[in-house]
Write a protein that holds these residues in place. Structure first.
Motif, PDB file in Angstrom:
ATOM      1  N   VAL A 115       0.844  -1.190   0.000  1.00  0.00           N
ATOM      2  CA  VAL A 115       0.000   0.000   0.000  1.00  0.00           C
ATOM      3  C   VAL A 115       0.880   1.240   0.000  1.00  0.00           C
ATOM      4  CG1 VAL A 115      -1.795   1.264   1.216  1.00  0.00           C
ATOM      5  CG2 VAL A 115      -1.808  -1.232   1.246  1.00  0.00           C
ATOM      6  N   GLY A 116       0.711   2.075  -1.001  1.00  0.00           N
ATOM      7  CA  GLY A 116       1.504   3.296  -1.103  1.00  0.00           C
ATOM      8  C   GLY A 116       1.965   3.508  -2.526  1.00  0.00           C
ATOM      9  N   SER A 117       2.379   4.730  -2.836  1.00  0.00           N
ATOM     10  CA  SER A 117       2.772   5.034  -4.205  1.00  0.00           C
ATOM     11  C   SER A 117       4.201   4.630  -4.504  1.00  0.00           C
ATOM     12  CB  SER A 117       2.609   6.535  -4.474  1.00  0.00           C
ATOM     13  OG  SER A 117       3.420   7.291  -3.596  1.00  0.00           O
ATOM     14  N   ARG A 118       5.046   4.541  -3.455  1.00  0.00           N
ATOM     15  CA  ARG A 118       6.430   4.147  -3.685  1.00  0.00           C
ATOM     16  C   ARG A 118       7.019   3.559  -2.411  1.00  0.00           C
ATOM     17  NH1 ARG A 118       8.684   9.782  -5.484  1.00  0.00           N
ATOM     18  NH2 ARG A 118       6.587   9.892  -6.304  1.00  0.00           N
ATOM     19  N   TYR A 119       8.053   2.720  -2.579  1.00  0.00           N
ATOM     20  CA  TYR A 119       8.639   2.024  -1.442  1.00  0.00           C
ATOM     21  C   TYR A 119       9.243   2.974  -0.413  1.00  0.00           C
ATOM     22  CZ  TYR A 119       8.392  -2.159  -4.403  1.00  0.00           C
ATOM     23  OH  TYR A 119       7.944  -3.188  -5.180  1.00  0.00           O
ATOM     24  N   THR A 120       9.705   4.118  -0.863  1.00  0.00           N
ATOM     25  CA  THR A 120      10.455   5.012   0.026  1.00  0.00           C
ATOM     26  C   THR A 120       9.565   5.960   0.813  1.00  0.00           C
ATOM     27  OG1 THR A 120      10.775   6.466  -1.892  1.00  0.00           O
ATOM     28  CG2 THR A 120      12.546   4.923  -1.368  1.00  0.00           C
ATOM     29  N   ASP A 121       8.273   5.993   0.536  1.00  0.00           N
ATOM     30  CA  ASP A 121       7.374   6.867   1.300  1.00  0.00           C
ATOM     31  C   ASP A 121       7.200   6.351   2.722  1.00  0.00           C
ATOM     32  OD1 ASP A 121       7.079   8.439  -0.882  1.00  0.00           O
ATOM     33  OD2 ASP A 121       5.049   7.783  -1.395  1.00  0.00           O
ATOM     34  N   GLU A 122       7.064   7.263   3.664  1.00  0.00           N
ATOM     35  CA  GLU A 122       6.895   6.868   5.062  1.00  0.00           C
ATOM     36  C   GLU A 122       5.610   6.086   5.272  1.00  0.00           C
ATOM     37  OE1 GLU A 122       7.194  10.096   7.756  1.00  0.00           O
ATOM     38  OE2 GLU A 122       9.280  10.579   7.251  1.00  0.00           O
ATOM     39  N   GLU A 123       4.573   6.425   4.499  1.00  0.00           N
ATOM     40  CA  GLU A 123       3.282   5.753   4.686  1.00  0.00           C
ATOM     41  C   GLU A 123       3.195   4.422   3.943  1.00  0.00           C
ATOM     42  OE1 GLU A 123       2.675   8.735   1.267  1.00  0.00           O
ATOM     43  OE2 GLU A 123       3.747   8.631   3.185  1.00  0.00           O
ATOM     44  N   TRP A 124       4.246   4.067   3.179  1.00  0.00           N
ATOM     45  CA  TRP A 124       4.226   2.792   2.466  1.00  0.00           C
ATOM     46  C   TRP A 124       4.199   1.645   3.467  1.00  0.00           C
ATOM     47  CZ3 TRP A 124       7.136  -1.642   2.126  1.00  0.00           C
ATOM     48  CH2 TRP A 124       6.893  -2.478   1.021  1.00  0.00           C
ATOM     49  N   SER A 125       3.385   0.631   3.176  1.00  0.00           N
ATOM     50  CA  SER A 125       3.277  -0.495   4.104  1.00  0.00           C
ATOM     51  C   SER A 125       2.845  -1.744   3.352  1.00  0.00           C
ATOM     52  CB  SER A 125       2.261  -0.180   5.209  1.00  0.00           C
ATOM     53  OG  SER A 125       0.962  -0.023   4.656  1.00  0.00           O
ATOM     54  N   GLN A 126       2.863  -2.843   4.047  1.00  0.00           N
ATOM     55  CA  GLN A 126       2.360  -4.106   3.527  1.00  0.00           C
ATOM     56  C   GLN A 126       1.286  -4.622   4.480  1.00  0.00           C
ATOM     57  OE1 GLN A 126       6.319  -6.005   3.343  1.00  0.00           O
ATOM     58  NE2 GLN A 126       5.900  -6.388   1.183  1.00  0.00           N
ATOM     59  N   LYS A 127       0.232  -5.179   3.922  1.00  0.00           N
ATOM     60  CA  LYS A 127      -0.824  -5.732   4.770  1.00  0.00           C
ATOM     61  C   LYS A 127      -1.509  -6.871   4.031  1.00  0.00           C
ATOM     62  CE  LYS A 127      -3.284  -1.917   5.128  1.00  0.00           C
ATOM     63  NZ  LYS A 127      -4.428  -1.022   5.448  1.00  0.00           N
ATOM     64  N   LEU A 128      -2.230  -7.683   4.800  1.00  0.00           N
ATOM     65  CA  LEU A 128      -3.058  -8.733   4.222  1.00  0.00           C
ATOM     66  C   LEU A 128      -4.456  -8.170   4.028  1.00  0.00           C
ATOM     67  CD1 LEU A 128      -1.933 -11.824   6.343  1.00  0.00           C
ATOM     68  CD2 LEU A 128      -1.212 -11.207   4.043  1.00  0.00           C
ATOM     69  N   MET A 129      -4.973  -8.290   2.810  1.00  0.00           N
ATOM     70  CA  MET A 129      -6.284  -7.729   2.497  1.00  0.00           C
ATOM     71  C   MET A 129      -7.097  -8.700   1.669  1.00  0.00           C
ATOM     72  SD  MET A 129      -5.610  -3.739   1.436  1.00  0.00           S
ATOM     73  CE  MET A 129      -7.381  -3.437   1.418  1.00  0.00           C
ATOM     74  N   ILE A 130      -8.412  -8.571   1.787  1.00  0.00           N
ATOM     75  CA  ILE A 130      -9.319  -9.278   0.889  1.00  0.00           C
ATOM     76  C   ILE A 130      -9.340  -8.528  -0.441  1.00  0.00           C
ATOM     77  CG2 ILE A 130     -11.729  -9.933   0.522  1.00  0.00           C
ATOM     78  CD1 ILE A 130     -11.983 -10.202   3.550  1.00  0.00           C
TER      79      ILE A 130
END
Length: 378
Positions: A252-267
């Motif tokens: 989730v996020g526009s780029r890997y280097t953004d602070e808000e970038w994250s990974q999650k499990l989603m439906i």
């Protein structure tokens, strides 16, 4: 064949509640057919790294499943459900202590068995199929394969019993609004003739290998995936139908280097509703890549490995394959050498396949709702 009639001569029909019970019984019968014939065949054997108390819980769940009492009875089902949730919770803690590579495979198997027992309880009580699929997926994502990949086979059965309702008018309106917002903010960049990536229609493997792969030259391949069923089938509605209730890892996020970038499990349905992600950072891979465009368009830039110094890679080991530069809005005061970095570009459309040679820097931005499939090889 005519329906049986009541004494008054009127045709009888089952009630919705009776139909639901019948459907639930059919589901449980299909799931039960996938299970081993005996408790011994469950293969509840583990190394000494798994505590005796946990093995005892697994054995207890097996006894409830294969014992004289029916799992469909309320008391047995509730007890089995409680035991399975204890197994899941305890093994989850083991999976999340330390680094993933150090997690013993037996604990992953324990987690999968916990998910399996919980799924069986949910199926026997006619629980929500979507929730049951999610438990299976968690076992597949975090656990290890058990009983000839039984969780995958259970999902296949559950999907057959899943009913797909049509979206409401309100949902259709929201989706149209989201598309309009995305399209209103999408700019299609112009590409100079000297920047255009060449195109090639259905080359032979020998021609592609000798002229592009070995010399490491990017090229757009056309006509090589026209036979793929996905080129005609895939759409948001189709993906909702075949995978809407599946749980997947999402970036989730526009780029890997953004602070808000994250990974999650989603439906998948939730992901489609909430995000259409543009991963527009620039980086490279240590493998060749075939980037196959299926739905929508993408704007892509490629920079050769010789331009690496002009792209200002991050200095940290984790991000050393990612550039610090915002490609379409660069800070030339901070990154002055970026202005002289040469690149090739294209707008990739459905059915086109872009060959990205090893260590080529690539920047990707979606211009529409867009899906791609990538293949990597060394």
């Amino acid at each position: 064949m005519s329906r049986p009639s009541s004494p008054e001569g009127r045709a009888t029909s089952s009630s919705p509640a009776a139909d639901q019970v019948s459907a639930g019984n059919a589901l449980w019968a299909d799931i039960r057919a996938l299970l081993p014939n005996t408790k011994k065949d469950l293969k509840l054997d583990f190394s000494e790294k798994v505590e005796e108390s946990v093995i005892s819980l697994l054995q207890q769940a097996g006894d409830l499943l294969y014992g004289a009492g029916s799992l469909c009875s309320g008391g047995t089902r509730e007890t089995c459900l409680q035991v399975s949730e204890i197994i899941i919770d305890y093994s989850w803690e083991k999976l999340n202590i330390g680094t993933w590579r150090d997690v013993d495979k037996d604990w992953r198997r324990v987690y999968s068995y916990g998910c399996l027992f919980k799924v069986l309880c949910m199926c026997s009580e006619q629980g929500t199929i979507a929730d049951t699929i999610r438990v299976c997926d968690m076992g597949l994502l975090m656990g290890a394969s058990i009983l000839d990949n039984i969780l995958v086979r259970i999902i296949n059965v559950l999907q057959k019993h899943l009913t797909y309702g049509k979206r409401s008018a309100e949902e259709d309106t929201k989706e149209s609004h989201r598309k309009k917002i995305r399209n209103d903010h999408t700019t299609v960049p112009s590409i100079k003739s000297e920047e255009v990536i060449p195109r090639l229609h259905c080359p032979s493997l020998e021609h592609f290998r000798e002229n592009y792969m070995i010399p490491q030259k990017p090229v757009i391949l056309e006509g090589i995936v026209d036979h793929w069923p996905c080129m005609k089938k895939w759409s948001l509605d189709y993906l909702r139908q075949i995978a809407g209730f599946r749980t997947v890892p999402v970036e989730v996020g526009s780029r890997y280097t953004d602070e808000e970038w994250s990974q999650k499990l989603m439906i998948v349905n939730d992901f489609i509703d909430q995000y259409i992600v543009n991963k527009n950072s620039i980086g490279y891979l240590a493998q060749h890549q075939l980037f196959d465009q299926v739905i929508g368009r993408k704007y892509i830039r490629l920079y050769s490995p010789q331009e690496s110094e002009n792209l200002y890679p991050h200095e940290t080991q984790i991000l050393h394959t990612t550039s610090q530069v915002d490609v379409e809005d660069p800070d030339l005061v901070k990154f002055p050498k970026f202005e002289r970095a040469a690149f090739q570009a294209c707008i990739l459309t459905p059915g086109q396949v872009l060959f990205i040679p090893v260590k080529y820097w690539h920047y990707v931005r979606s211009l529409d709702v867009s899906f791609s499939v990538s293949f990597w090889w060394s």
